[in-house]
Enzyme design. Structure first.
Site, PDB file in Angstrom:
ATOM      1  N   TYR A  78       1.978  -0.006  15.078  1.00 11.72           N
ATOM      2  CA  TYR A  78       0.994  -0.329  13.999  1.00 11.72           C
ATOM      3  C   TYR A  78       1.069   0.517  13.004  1.00 11.72           C
ATOM      4  O   TYR A  78       0.927   1.807  13.232  1.00 11.72           O
ATOM      5  CB  TYR A  78      -0.308  -0.283  14.814  1.00 11.72           C
ATOM      6  CG  TYR A  78      -1.571  -0.804  13.807  1.00 11.72           C
ATOM      7  CD1 TYR A  78      -1.760  -2.001  13.586  1.00 11.72           C
ATOM      8  CD2 TYR A  78      -2.164   0.236  13.135  1.00 11.72           C
ATOM      9  CE1 TYR A  78      -2.650  -2.357  13.028  1.00 11.72           C
ATOM     10  CE2 TYR A  78      -3.378  -0.053  12.291  1.00 11.72           C
ATOM     11  CZ  TYR A  78      -3.609  -1.523  12.046  1.00 11.72           C
ATOM     12  OH  TYR A  78      -4.447  -1.766  11.119  1.00 11.72           O
ATOM     13  N   ASP A 117       1.146  -1.059  -0.233  1.00  9.90           N
ATOM     14  CA  ASP A 117       0.055  -0.234   0.233  1.00  9.90           C
ATOM     15  C   ASP A 117       0.953   1.283   0.070  1.00  9.90           C
ATOM     16  O   ASP A 117       1.661   1.577   0.978  1.00  9.90           O
ATOM     17  CB  ASP A 117      -0.979   0.062   1.392  1.00  9.90           C
ATOM     18  CG  ASP A 117      -1.762   1.259   1.403  1.00  9.90           C
ATOM     19  OD1 ASP A 117      -1.603   1.965   0.527  1.00  9.90           O
ATOM     20  OD2 ASP A 117      -2.574   1.231   2.353  1.00  9.90           O
ATOM     21  N   LYS A 165      -2.939  -3.227   8.722  1.00  6.60           N
ATOM     22  CA  LYS A 165      -2.793  -4.698   8.457  1.00  6.60           C
ATOM     23  C   LYS A 165      -2.004  -5.095   7.282  1.00  6.60           C
ATOM     24  O   LYS A 165      -1.511  -4.258   6.523  1.00  6.60           O
ATOM     25  CB  LYS A 165      -4.352  -5.158   8.422  1.00  6.60           C
ATOM     26  CG  LYS A 165      -5.305  -5.374   9.635  1.00  6.60           C
ATOM     27  CD  LYS A 165      -4.396  -6.456  10.465  1.00  6.60           C
ATOM     28  CE  LYS A 165      -5.063  -6.455  11.941  1.00  6.60           C
ATOM     29  NZ  LYS A 165      -4.141  -7.309  12.918  1.00  6.60           N
TER      30      LYS A 165
HETATM   31  C1  F6R Z   1      -7.386  -0.835   8.388  1.00  2.12           C
HETATM   32  C2  F6R Z   1      -7.258   0.493   7.722  1.00  2.12           C
HETATM   33  C3  F6R Z   1      -8.034   1.621   8.100  1.00  2.12           C
HETATM   34  C4  F6R Z   1      -7.433   2.812   8.983  1.00  2.12           C
HETATM   35  C5  F6R Z   1      -8.488   3.844   9.478  1.00  2.12           C
HETATM   36  C6  F6R Z   1      -7.842   5.078  10.202  1.00  2.12           C
HETATM   37  O1  F6R Z   1      -6.572  -1.658   7.772  1.00  2.12           O
HETATM   38  O2  F6R Z   1      -6.533   0.793   7.162  1.00  2.12           O
HETATM   39  O3  F6R Z   1      -9.315   1.153   8.460  1.00  2.12           O
HETATM   40  O4  F6R Z   1      -6.831   2.033  10.264  1.00  2.12           O
HETATM   41  O5  F6R Z   1      -8.970   4.412   8.168  1.00  2.12           O
HETATM   42  O6  F6R Z   1      -6.785   5.442   9.590  1.00  2.12           O
HETATM   43  P1  F6R Z   1      -5.792   6.666  10.123  1.00  2.12           P
HETATM   44  O7  F6R Z   1      -5.375   6.116  11.559  1.00  2.12           O
HETATM   45  O8  F6R Z   1      -4.726   6.836   9.067  1.00  2.12           O
HETATM   46  O9  F6R Z   1      -6.706   7.783  10.096  1.00  2.12           O
HETATM   47 MG    MG Z   2      -4.781  -2.463   2.138  1.00  3.10          MG
HETATM   48 MG    MG Z   3      -3.927   2.839   2.512  1.00  6.91          MG
END
Ligand code: F6R
Ligand code: MG
Ligand code: MG
Length: 371
Positions: A235, A13, A238
């Site tokens: 973190y 990603d 995923k």
């Molecule tokens: C799950 C994922 C999303 C982000 C969520 C919060 O794998 O990528 O659900 O965890 O959109 O993202 P941030 O913390 O970047 O605002």
């Molecule tokens: Mg992804």
């Molecule tokens: Mg992304």
């Protein structure tokens, strides 16, 4: 080309829009252009570029074996070029999975996910590439087990004498960095004891048994097992795993390889990588995570390999035969969502270690009283 072919499915990603929904078309275009020039120069034999949700997915065929510095270098360069564009567009999480500034010879442990295998190309070689978004490598345990070890899924295990002996599973303990090879059906219960604990034990590869139709030292399935939070130390999303599965003639038929996905099993990931939810089989055009950043999705692209070139893909879940699995996934998604922040929708505490929970515990530490 004769003899062995290597298929490498490498993904990262490196930026998406809006938020974590989908990989931007410009990044796919850049990857396409770059890989075309590598194909022209003979570095790779063939390639395809896709997206699974917000992940940029590269399928490369070549003759350089697994863990080739040259091939991993190609993928890294493609991800870097795509990252440049992602930064210009201010895409979300631009460059997120490139955890290091410099390539050190192998993309493993540097952020991208890899599933690759080298094998002797058969007279006809069907191959299915699976790509998941918003979940972790253990999400493949159940379907891979069913394909290669569950006679209620794979009729060939009973009916086809060449499948009857079963398969060998290479299982990784991703917390302790060790592995074990286990035979099915002989050790099926022990195998399930491990792989049912899917956040720790993951199926890495499947091999045919000795003395069968296919060489016992060449994998017939492989899964990416990178754990981003262990690599990054905190973190960063995923792992969104990928897998390659060979099919037919002494292996599960294409329909037996797809059959496990008629059941949208629960996987962990989804919103903020912190929720259990159903995995929904979707076509490429529906590969974008929307509801609650999900639900987690899987796409399946089918190919024949011809002298190292890729014939296909066929977008295998683009089929009404999987409508009821999608419908079921949506009902489960709705049911799980109603639990809000409660387990088992939210992941158990051990799995929340890399998110906010330790911080909350620390903050309240002094206010806890003995009872
Ligand atoms: C799950 C994922 C999303 C982000 C969520 C919060 O794998 O990528 O659900 O965890 O959109 O993202 P941030 O913390 O970047 O605002
Ligand atoms: Mg992804
Ligand atoms: Mg992304």
């Amino acid at each position: 080309m004769s003899g062995k072919v290597t298929v490498s499915l490498i993904k990262a990603d490196v930026g998406s829009y809006p938020g974590h929904a989908r990989c931007h078309p410009d990044l796919l275009e850049i990857a396409e252009k770059e890989l075309k020039s590598y194909r022209e120069r003979g570095v790779i034999r063939d390639f395809r570029v896709f997206n699974a949700g917000d992940d940029l997915e590269l399928i490369l065929t070549h003759d350089k074996g697994v863990d080739s510095q040259e091939i991993h270098g190609v993928a890294w360069e493609v991800f870097e070029k795509a990252t440049e564009r992602a930064k210009e567009l201010k895409l979300y999480g631009a460059g997120q999975d490139l955890l290091s500034d410099a390539f050190s010879g192998n993309v493993r442990g540097m952020g991208p996910g890899v599933a690759e295998m080298e094998f002797t190309e058969r007279g006809a070689e069907p191959l299915i590439a699976f790509m998941m978004d918003k979940t972790e490598p253990g999400a493949f345990n159940l379907p891979i087990f069913r394909m290669f070890a569950d006679p209620f899924n794979t009729a060939g295990l009973i009916i086809d004498p060449s499948l009857h002996p079963g398969f060998v599973f290479e299982v990784w303990d991703i917390l302790e960095d060790r592995r074990v090879f286990m035979k099915a059906p002989e050790e099926m219960y022990d195998l399930l004891a491990l792989i049912g604990a899917k956040s720790r034990f993951v199926i890495k590869r499947v091999f045919p048994k000795e003395g069968g139709k296919l060489p016992a030292d060449e994998p017939v399935a492989v899964v990416s097992t990178e754990k981003l939070y262990q690599i990054a130390g905190e973190y960063v999303g995923k792992d969104d795993p990928v897998a390659l599965v060979r099919a037919q003639s002494g292996l599960p038929a294409v329909g037996e390889v797809l059959e496990p996905f008629a059941f949208p099993h629960l996987v962990s990931g989804w919103m903020r990588g912190s929720h259990n939810g159903p995995i929904m089989p979707v076509s490429l055009k529906h590969s974008q995570c929307t509801r609650f950043d999900g639900p987690p999705r899987v796409i399946a692209l089918g190919f024949q390999i011809a002298d190292g070139t890729l014939v296909g893909p066929l977008d295998l879940f683009d089929d009404p035969a999987f409508d009821s699995a999608r419908q079921k996934a949506q009902e489960i998604a709705e049911y799980m969502r109603r639990h809000g922040p409660f387990e088992p929708h939210r992941l158990p505490m051990e799995d929340m270690e890399y998110t906010t929970l330790p911080g909350v515990m620390e903050k309240l530490e002094e206010r806890f009283e003995r009872i």
